[in-house]
Design an enzyme around this catalytic site. Structure first.
Site, PDB file in Angstrom:
ATOM      1  N   ASP A 272      -7.701  -3.544  -6.087  1.00 13.48           N
ATOM      2  CA  ASP A 272      -7.048  -2.347  -6.613  1.00 13.48           C
ATOM      3  C   ASP A 272      -6.998  -2.447  -8.135  1.00 13.48           C
ATOM      4  OD1 ASP A 272      -6.515  -1.356  -4.082  1.00 13.48           O
ATOM      5  OD2 ASP A 272      -4.588  -2.358  -3.942  1.00 13.48           O
TER       6      ASP A 272
ATOM      7  N   ASP B  58      -1.865  -2.625  -1.015  1.00 14.30           N
ATOM      8  CA  ASP B  58      -0.402  -2.615  -1.125  1.00 14.30           C
ATOM      9  C   ASP B  58       0.258  -1.581  -0.219  1.00 14.30           C
ATOM     10  OD1 ASP B  58      -1.086  -0.294  -2.455  1.00 14.30           O
ATOM     11  OD2 ASP B  58      -0.672  -1.094  -4.447  1.00 14.30           O
TER      12      ASP B  58
END
Length: 1035
Positions: A453, A754
């Site tokens: 990410d 996440d």
């Protein structure tokens, strides 16, 4: 050997099939397993696991049926009421409800009982808590004593003496103890007291030493795993206490606490819904029911162990620990064990092969010794005459054969993996990485691709609004003067609309901390916009924001937007929508101007807005838009409108790149690891950040998620190797990329995540890395490693330790196989030629401890070095025992066999050893030289390819400690324990000979490393050990 290992001991690192798990267990068998309890301690019991799964399904079914039956009984029949009494302790503590009654209201979904107690408000009064202030910290002990602690019953930890008992289950050690007792009995009968006891007592003392050292090592490992296991279970949650928002451990939760739940959270205890928006609960882990349940004030029951699939809420805790169904369910299950790692399985295969060879050699040694003994006896005194000394000789022969099996079966090989992994996991925990699954630490060393990410991993996640576009004006807002310019540039109506949109459509909130200070809580993006709104308030009185929220649609990574419907003070309703700039602009057909008037969004204005978004993104800013739509009527069950919105503002949010990320990415490139950024941000923002981090290169491709997912398999095959950035991606795109990298290209893939929707990709990847700060509990549960500081540099550290584990085990295997070969051959050859073994049972037990427990401790715990990140990763299917290792093993074995052979057959003449004890002196010298050959070869094994074996030695206290302890104890054995070890003190000249012969192995090692070895590996290098960079450090 490699083919045999591939056929029987090849196991995937993640989600192995039961067939593969049973296949390698069957291949190991029981013939060459000395101690099943110890060797398979860290291997799951598949039958127990089946029983646990069946038990869990049974309990879940009972819970599910009970919920439906109880609800029906309460609703239609009226359930039989239990009489709950208020004890003196409860009354004295100031509570007005029995713990069992309170727990049953939630667990049985008893709405009638809840209403009888005055609903959720009544329950809060009876447990002495308020929704706005929560419980008092001074009451925690009282609440825990009355209502229980939020822990479920667990099996007690194993004590040190249990590990001693496990070590004593070794079959060969038991046989040796029997032999030792027989030796004592026969020795006392033939040689009298105390001389007759020495041989047998020496074996017994050696066995006890081996057992205690083994148990101490295993016990220390168990403590490390216990500590890590506790850390894995220690979830942190947000509660309101003493009027302030606090973050506490799940274990500190008490009845009456006000818990804040948001998407992805695991519900920490049973409770009742207070208020919230669109709360969707997944109860599958508790009841097995796959359909999620909407929770509201009409259906307020929330059970521990369930997960928040969508929405947010506050709840009051009504039951904790063993009073919850989740606590009772977890306490009934015994862990079936964590899946074995590929290295553990592979080394079980190596141990099986060597064990079978050792068994053959041991049998042959015993047969040869017995044959020679019987021939000598027949030729001298005849086979009809037997004496007690003959029995003692046979017992000693048998003990020697059994001891050869002890040395030959490398029981410590698979256990060395566990030792190395436990050591690495402990170190990684200190470095902000929590390894949840053993195999992940090992597999990370082979990772060839990291899909990461952007936000919070490559960047700091400390966001501020840097630029805005409002009323067709673009402004930088980093100073007070720019805010003043903005204040004068737009009308009060536009200003008020902006503030209303910021403060109504947000998940951030201002809370008072335990120190009394007010802070803003929420995601970094929400905090940045909220704090910007607070800074604007100082320039103008804000419009009355006393709107009532009617409906909230929380942000999720699929929609990439959040919305809220509010009722306005003057009547009517208004939707506010905020999210990814391209999506929000597409929903808009109007925009506000400087006077606050709504004007049509013409093609020219739309182009100007698009150019502004791209301009912000090119400056590495995250772009979000805020829009509104007034409505007269609405459907409570319908989603927010897909169009007809009016654009208010574009935010350009700055999120700087973390310090050290560029160097970490460069380290990955040097190590042959490709870093790919997968983000939901605008493609221009993603490209700007990727270039700053060194991820996007001139020959790389940046692509958007929708374009990627619409490609055909053939197009993906050509495209994927070039993809370095994927922007505006959905979790589905990340999952698709990971699946193709693993399937099409056989890559070992690590992926970060996440959000709740990242769970499939985390589960699919070889190594799933969840973020510890930004990550949801659902993401963490599906991950293999939790990156506690959300830092990309920590991920690289995990890769370093993963490589260290793999290489350390290779070093240990190289060292142990050398000892195995030399010990087997020297005893067998000596038995065939001389009729006796030069190394006694006691001496072989000591050698076994050097190469097993102590060798593993020394070599399997070497910390990583920078050189490890200058080698390409180990690919799938590459040989574990490489040609480089075989070169070192064979070379060192030949040297040691030549040295020991010369000493054995010509040592007396060469060294002028004379006298009645010349044979004992020579055997002591052989034993001493053999041990020092292993000591120096242990140093040699620190590097398999590099000549400089001393790099980092001074800082490695574990290695130095093991080597020092080995040398000191060897001196003690030779000089002081000769009676038990069949040795005699040596002169200083013979000590120099022993140490000198051992030290020559360092020179032999350097010469061997100059011999080139061709690799048959796919990578074109010996299992990834060919350095990628040249220079003096390569020596």
């Amino acid at each position: 050997m490699e083919q045999y290992l591939l056929d029987n001991f090849d196991l995937p690192a993640k989600n192995p099939s039961e067939e593969a798990q049973r296949r390698w267990r069957s291949a190991v068998g029981s013939l060459v397993v000395k101690n099943r309890r110890r060797r398979f301690r860290h291997v799951p019991d598949l039958d127990q696991r089946h029983q646990d799964h069946a038990k869990r399904r049974s309990v879940q079914e009972k819970i599910r049926v009970a919920l439906y039956v109880q609800q029906a009984a309460i609703t239609f029949i009226g359930a039989k009421k239990n009489e709950y009494q208020l004890t003196d302790d409860i009354i004295k503590a100031g509570f007005s409800i029995n713990p069992e009654e309170l727990a049953s209201i939630t667990s049985k979904h008893d709405l009638k009982a809840l209403k009888m107690h005055g609903g959720v408000d009544g329950i809060s009064k009876k447990v002495r808590t308020t929704f706005d202030r929560g419980v008092c910290a001074t009451d925690l002990d009282t609440r825990q004593s009355i209502y229980g602690v939020n822990r479920y019953a667990e099996k007690p930890s194993r004590s040190f003496w249990m590990f001693v008992w496990d070590a004593l289950q070794d079959t060969t050690l038991i046989i040796l103890m029997v032999c030792a007792l027989l030796s004592v009995v026969v020795g006392l009968a033939s040689e009298g007291w105390p001389k007759g006891m020495y041989d047998g007592l020496g074996i017994i003392l050696s066995i006890l030493l081996v057992v205690m050292v083994t148990a101490a090592s295993d016990y220390k490992q168990s403590l490390q795993f216990k500590e890590l296991d506790n850390e894995k279970k220690n979830i942190f949650i947000h509660v309101t206490r003493d009027g302030g928002r606090q973050k506490i451990s799940i274990f500190d939760l008490v009845v009456g606490d006000i818990v804040h739940l948001s998407i992805g959270d695991q519900v920490p205890a049973d409770g009742l819904f207070i208020h919230g928006y669109s709360l969707l609960i997944d109860e599958s882990s508790l009841s097995g029911e796959s359909e999620p349940v909407y929770t509201s004030q009409d259906k307020p029951f929330i059970l521990a162990g369930t997960k928040v699939q969508d929405g947010s809420a506050k709840m009051i805790v009504t039951a904790v620990g063993m009073r919850t169904e989740w606590g009772r369910l977890m306490s009934t299950l015994s862990e079936g064990g964590e899946d074995e790692t590929p290295l553990q399985v592979k080394l079980n295969g190596v141990a099986t092969i060597i064990g079978k060879i050792g068994l053959v050699f041991a049998t042959l040694t015993f047969v040869v010794l017995m044959t020679r003994f019987l021939i000598d006896k027949g030729l001298t005194v005849g086979l009809s005459n037997w004496y007690s000394t003959d029995a003692l000789t046979i017992v000693n022969y048998f003990a020697t054969a059994v001891t050869i099996i002890v040395v030959a079966v490398p029981e410590g090989l698979p256990l060395a993996v566990t030792l190395s992994l436990a050591f690495a996991m402990k170190k990684l925990m200190n470095d902000k990485a929590l390894v949840r699954h053993l195999a992940a630490c090992e597999t990370m060393g082979s990772a060839g691709t990291i899909c990461t990410d952007k936000t919070g991993t490559l960047t700091t996640n400390h966001m501020v609004v840097d630029k805005i576009w409002i009323a067709e004006v673009s402004k930088s807002v980093t100073s007070n003067s720019s805010l003043e310019e903005l204040n004068s540039a737009i009308s009060s109506s536009a200003w008020s609309l902006l503030l209303q949109g910021i403060f109504e459509n947000t998940s951030a909130e201002v809370v008072k901390g335990s120190d009394g200070k007010q802070t803003v809580l929420g995601t970094p993006t929400e905090i940045a916009i909220f704090e910007y709104g607070l800074s604007l308030q100082g320039y103008r009185d804000a419009e009355d924001r006393s709107c009532t929220k009617v409906k909230v649609e929380p942000f999720n990574s699929v929609k990439k937007k959040m919305a809220v419907l509010v009722s306005l003070p003057g009547g009517g309703h208004r939707w506010f929508c905020k999210g990814a700039s391209e999506i929000i602009v597409e929903m808009c057909d109007k925009v506000i101007d400087q006077d606050g008037d709504v004007i049509p969004l013409s093609d020219d204005r739309r182009k100007n807005i698009t150019d502004t978004i791209n301009s912000f993104a090119s400056d590495a800013l995250r772009t979000l838009c805020l829009a509104f739509k007034d409505v007269d009527e609405f459907d409570e069950n319908a989603d927010s409108p897909p169009n007809g919105f009016t654009l208010i503002i574009i935010f350009g949010i700055k999120d700087p790149v973390r310090p050290g990320v560029k160097e970490a990415v460069q380290s990955c490139i040097t190590a042959g690891i490709i870093v790919r950024m997968v983000t939901g941000d605008n493609i221009n923002t993603a490209k700007a950040i990727a270039k700053e981090c060194g991820i996007l290169t001139d020959d790389g491709i940046a692509i958007e998620g929708p374009d990627f997912r619409n490609k055909s398999p053939e197009e993906m095959r050509d495209l994927i190797p070039k993809i370095q950035v994927m922007a505006r991606s959905l979790p589905l795109d990340k999952h698709l990329l990971v699946t193709n990298l693993r399937g099409m290209f056989q890559e070992v893939v690590a992926v970060t995540g996440d959000g709740t929707n990242d769970a499939p990709a985390l589960h699919e990847a070889d190594i799933g890395l969840a973020m510890g700060i930004a990550g949801t509990e659902v993401a963490k549960e599906n991950a293999d490693v939790i990156v506690l500081d959300d830092n990309f540099t920590t991920i690289i550290n995990v890769a370093r330790w993963g490589r260290a584990v793999y290489i350390n085990i290779q070093k240990f295997v190289q060292f142990q196989l050398t000892v195995n070969i030399v010990a087997l051959v020297i005893n067998f050859v000596s038995a065939c030629i001389t009729g006796s073994a030069p190394l006694t049972a006691v001496q072989l037990l000591w050698v076994n401890m050097i190469m097993d427990t102590l060798g593993a401790l020394a070599l399997a715990t070497e910390p990583p070095n920078d050189e490890m990140m200058k080698r390409p990763p180990t690919g799938r299917g590459e040989s574990f025992i490489t040609k480089v290792m075989w070169r070192n093993i064979i070379g060192q074995s030949i040297y040691q066999l030549v040295v020991l052979g010369v000493l054995m057959f010509a040592g007396e003449n060469l060294l002028n050893i004379e006298g009645p004890d010349s044979k004992t002196v020579l055997n002591t010298l052989i034993f001493n030289s053999f041990v020092f050959c292993q000591v120096f070869n242990e140093v040699n094994s620190r590097e398999m390819e590099k000549i400089n074996i001393f790099r980092g030695l001074i800082g490695n206290w574990v290695f130095l400690g093991v080597i020092s302890a080995t040398v000191v104890f060897q001196v003690v054995i030779i000089e002081f324990l000769g009676t038990f070890a069949s040795t005699v003190p040596l002169s200083w000249q013979f000590w120099l000979v022993s140490v000198g012969l051992g030290s020559i192995s360092l020179i032999i090692g350097a010469i061997l490393k100059c011999i080139p070895v061709k690799s048959g590996e796919i990578s074109g290098s010996p299992n990834g050990y060919k350095p990628l960079a040249n220079g003096p450090d390569d020596i």
